[in-house]
Design an enzyme around this catalytic site. Structure first.
Site, PDB file in Angstrom:
ATOM      1  N   HIS A 142      12.885   1.072 -15.186  1.00 24.22           N
ATOM      2  CA  HIS A 142      11.713   1.146 -16.074  1.00 24.22           C
ATOM      3  C   HIS A 142      12.030   1.855 -17.390  1.00 24.22           C
ATOM      4  O   HIS A 142      11.313   1.702 -18.371  1.00 24.22           O
ATOM      5  CB  HIS A 142      10.508   1.773 -15.366  1.00 24.22           C
ATOM      6  CG  HIS A 142      10.523   3.268 -15.282  1.00 24.22           C
ATOM      7  ND1 HIS A 142      11.230   3.953 -14.340  1.00 24.22           N
ATOM      8  CD2 HIS A 142       9.919   4.217 -16.034  1.00 24.22           C
ATOM      9  CE1 HIS A 142      11.052   5.250 -14.507  1.00 24.22           C
ATOM     10  NE2 HIS A 142      10.263   5.446 -15.528  1.00 24.22           N
TER      11      HIS A 142
ATOM     12  N   SER B  75       0.842  -1.203   0.000  1.00 28.31           N
ATOM     13  CA  SER B  75       0.000   0.000   0.000  1.00 28.31           C
ATOM     14  C   SER B  75       0.878   1.255   0.000  1.00 28.31           C
ATOM     15  O   SER B  75       0.416   2.341   0.316  1.00 28.31           O
ATOM     16  CB  SER B  75      -0.942   0.001   1.211  1.00 28.31           C
ATOM     17  OG  SER B  75      -0.180  -0.008   2.390  1.00 28.31           O
ATOM     18  N   GLY B  76       2.138   1.077  -0.361  1.00 28.10           N
ATOM     19  CA  GLY B  76       3.054   2.226  -0.396  1.00 28.10           C
ATOM     20  C   GLY B  76       2.884   3.050  -1.666  1.00 28.10           C
ATOM     21  O   GLY B  76       2.050   2.746  -2.524  1.00 28.10           O
ATOM     22  N   ASP B  77       3.730   4.082  -1.747  1.00 29.50           N
ATOM     23  CA  ASP B  77       3.652   5.040  -2.840  1.00 29.50           C
ATOM     24  C   ASP B  77       3.752   4.379  -4.230  1.00 29.50           C
ATOM     25  O   ASP B  77       2.947   4.649  -5.125  1.00 29.50           O
ATOM     26  CB  ASP B  77       4.826   6.025  -2.639  1.00 29.50           C
ATOM     27  CG  ASP B  77       4.587   7.316  -3.344  1.00 29.50           C
ATOM     28  OD1 ASP B  77       3.524   7.919  -3.089  1.00 29.50           O
ATOM     29  OD2 ASP B  77       5.437   7.711  -4.160  1.00 29.50           O
TER      30      ASP B  77
ATOM     31  N   HIS C 201      18.967   5.376 -14.998  1.00 29.90           N
ATOM     32  CA  HIS C 201      18.332   5.630 -16.304  1.00 29.90           C
ATOM     33  C   HIS C 201      19.339   6.155 -17.337  1.00 29.90           C
ATOM     34  O   HIS C 201      19.396   5.671 -18.461  1.00 29.90           O
ATOM     35  CB  HIS C 201      17.198   6.642 -16.168  1.00 29.90           C
ATOM     36  CG  HIS C 201      16.135   6.234 -15.180  1.00 29.90           C
ATOM     37  ND1 HIS C 201      15.832   4.924 -14.919  1.00 29.90           N
ATOM     38  CD2 HIS C 201      15.304   6.964 -14.398  1.00 29.90           C
ATOM     39  CE1 HIS C 201      14.862   4.868 -14.013  1.00 29.90           C
ATOM     40  NE2 HIS C 201      14.529   6.100 -13.676  1.00 29.90           N
TER      41      HIS C 201
HETATM   42  C1  BG6 Z   1      11.917   7.568 -11.570  1.00 32.06           C
HETATM   43  C2  BG6 Z   1      12.460   8.613 -10.646  1.00 32.06           C
HETATM   44  O1  BG6 Z   1      12.766   6.460 -11.638  1.00 32.06           O
HETATM   45  O2  BG6 Z   1      11.801   8.136 -12.874  1.00 32.06           O
HETATM   46  C3  BG6 Z   1      11.593   9.850 -10.622  1.00 32.06           C
HETATM   47  O3  BG6 Z   1      12.537   8.060  -9.338  1.00 32.06           O
HETATM   48  C4  BG6 Z   1      11.375  10.367 -12.030  1.00 32.06           C
HETATM   49  O4  BG6 Z   1      12.165  10.875  -9.835  1.00 32.06           O
HETATM   50  C5  BG6 Z   1      10.912   9.237 -12.932  1.00 32.06           C
HETATM   51  O5  BG6 Z   1      10.391  11.389 -11.977  1.00 32.06           O
HETATM   52  C6  BG6 Z   1      10.879   9.695 -14.364  1.00 32.06           C
HETATM   53  O6  BG6 Z   1      10.347   8.661 -15.137  1.00 32.06           O
HETATM   54  P1  BG6 Z   1       9.504   8.954 -16.435  1.00 32.06           P
HETATM   55  O7  BG6 Z   1       9.118   7.613 -16.928  1.00 32.06           O
HETATM   56  O8  BG6 Z   1       8.336   9.777 -15.980  1.00 32.06           O
HETATM   57  O9  BG6 Z   1      10.411   9.703 -17.349  1.00 32.06           O
END
Ligand code: BG6
Length: 505
Positions: free
Chosen positions: A196, A31-33, A258
């Site tokens: 992601h 149930s976290g963020d 990323h």
């Molecule tokens: C997340 C970061 O991994 O990526 C966030 O923790 C950032 O701070 C987000 O806002 C950005 O992802 P995207 O997919 O919105 O570009």
């Protein structure tokens, strides 16, 4: 050769084939963020698209609540994620699969109950797919893994896997310790370390563009490419994530993961085949080739900044140090500009300029490959200098690839003019494409580990940023920039001193 329509139809048939098999997912931090904002809404979208059907999800964590309350919350989270995607009938069927165990992850006794819950949900089938999702702050990772291991729920449990969110440690040492801990309990191919960005449709297109065409790859090296630029700019601030951000900063939040993965995709060699391990190995080879900066020249190559108050979309926004739960004298960087070199045969001496930051002028994510100038300035150009060619991968807000080249400006004089040849997703594909988290979750269910980071990859990424973090911890050299701007002036100087300019803004 197929007509375009035939190709389109056959691609549609190919992508429609996936159906997940039964699975149980235990979400630590249910149930976290992250669960509220990304994970559970993504599962709902997958269910709505009929990509998942037979599954049970057990939310594990605090606060205490029963299944009914959990399900009511889930409804709110999905609605606030995407109201227009919410369908009451679909939701009713979806939410029946959700259960909750109110428990403190540090409390050993809660794992006995967890075992019972898993047995119940798997109807005692001890080989059903079991996915643990660590959607909790990293401080909880070790205790959860230890407890799962003590209950023989890891390596010994057939078809078990664990998905681990970032940040994966806070330097190479802690990442290594965490890797050790995970690898004591699980095999490497059971561990899914998420980034992601690799699940984004347009990010994957960098790979397809490079290795699906014969046209560009021969030019993809230091002989033809002048430099590469990567921008991950956001206009949002840190939202309610002060505790996380104060620890991670822009370096741990975006650069170490990323940005490094984007560099790896741009710079990797063609893999031997399309197998997960071949692809991961090529990405990691790039990361291992990025030269870590020496202490004495960190600030010739890196600019760190922090946002001051300013205006975004006509609204006044706070300075970072006025954000809730941030110390007034915080020196946490929210902006990063840097120059890296991939020190290998293909890329020697080609700079990779990268930028990332919060509260910038606009949200854009782009990769730009800039080619060298033609060897001779043959064309007469009276009013303007010739531009170099470039290939721009836009990841956000548009999803497109643009090739820039020069043509003759119409008229009696010989004047070159830059034009763009463009592929825009929305013009070509009328199909809905999956969000990064949808793709990543499906891959984990399929046991396709290609888009996840490997142990040595994570450590290689920390090796690149650790010297920067260390230098900064010592001298705290940081430049303020106005919220809504393009970042500190020093970031502009960083690239302009090399007689180049940032693209985009
Ligand atoms: C997340 C970061 O991994 O990526 C966030 O923790 C950032 O701070 C987000 O806002 C950005 O992802 P995207 O997919 O919105 O570009």
């Amino acid at each position: 050769m197929d007509t375009k329509e035939e190709s389109f139809e056959s691609c549609m048939r190919a992508i429609d084939t996936f159906k997940s098999s039964d699975f149980i997912m235990v979400i630590f931090g249910g149930s976290g963020d992250l669960s509220q904002k990304k994970l559970i809404p993504t599962l709902y979208l997958l269910f709505k698209k009929k990509l998942i059907s037979d599954f049970s999800i057990l939310g594990f964590g605090l606060p205490e609540m029963d299944d009914r309350e959990y399900r009511e919350n889930i409804k709110k989270w999905i609605i606030s994620f995407k109201k227009e995607a919410f369908d009451e009938k679909v939701f009713e069927k979806f939410v029946k699969n959700f259960y909750y165990q109110g428990a403190d992850a540090k409390d050993e006794s809660s794992y006995k109950k967890l075992c019972q819950n898993i047995s119940k949900l798997s109807k005692n089938k001890d080989d059903c797919n079991l996915i643990y999702y660590l959607a909790v702050p990293p401080i909880f990772f070790p205790v959860i893994v230890d407890n799962l291991s003590n209950k023989n729920l890891c390596r010994d449990r057939k078809n078990a896997k664990i998905i681990v969110e970032k940040p994966f440690g806070h330097d190479v040492k802690t990442a290594h310790t965490l890797n050790k801990k995970l690898l004591k309990a699980f095999n490497e191919n059971q561990i899914y370390r998420i980034d992601h960005y690799l699940g984004k449709e347009t990010v994957q297109n960098v790979f397809f563009f490079r290795f699906g065409n014969a046209l560009f790859e021969p030019l993809w090296n230091r002989n033809f490419i002048d430099h590469v630029q990567i921008t991950v700019a956001e206009d949002i601030g840190i939202e309610n994530r002060a505790a996380f951000y104060e620890e991670a900063s822009v370096i741990g939040d975006i650069v170490q993961n990323h940005i490094m993965q984007l560099i790896a995709l741009v710079a990797m060699e063609p893999p031997a085949n399309f197998e997960a391990e071949s692809i991961r190995s090529e990405r990691i080879k790039v990361l291992k080739s990025i030269k870590p900066l020496k202490t004495e020249n960190i600030y010739d190559n890196i600019v760190l900044g922090q946002y001051d108050k300013g205006m975004i979309d006509g609204e006044e926004v706070n300075a970072y140090t006025d954000e809730k739960n941030v110390k007034k004298d915080s020196k946490t960087p929210t902006f990063f500009a840097g120059k890296f070199f991939v020190d290998n045969w293909r890329w020697a001496n080609v700079p990779f300029y990268v930028r990332a930051g919060k509260r910038l002028k606009k949200r854009i994510t782009e990769i730009c490959i800039n080619f060298k100038y033609p060897p001779l300035r043959l064309l007469g150009h009276k009013c303007r200098d010739i531009e170099s060619n470039s290939i721009m991968f836009s990841i956000f807000p548009k999803q497109k690839i643009e090739l820039r080249f020069n043509v003759k400006f119409p008229g009696m004089e010989n004047v070159p003019y830059p034009v763009d040849m463009m592929f825009d997703y929305k013009d070509v594909f009328k199909v809905d494409y999956p969000l990064a988290y949808e793709r990543i979750l499906i891959d984990a269910m399929k046991s396709d580990i290609t888009l996840f980071a490997r142990e040595d990859g994570i450590e290689a990424m920390w090796n690149i940023v650790d010297p920067i973090k260390k230098a900064f911890e010592k001298d705290k050299k940081i430049f303020k920039y106005k919220a809504g701007s393009t970042g500190p002036k020093e970031a502009k100087d960083l690239i302009e001193k090399d007689k180049r300019n940032w693209m985009g803004f």
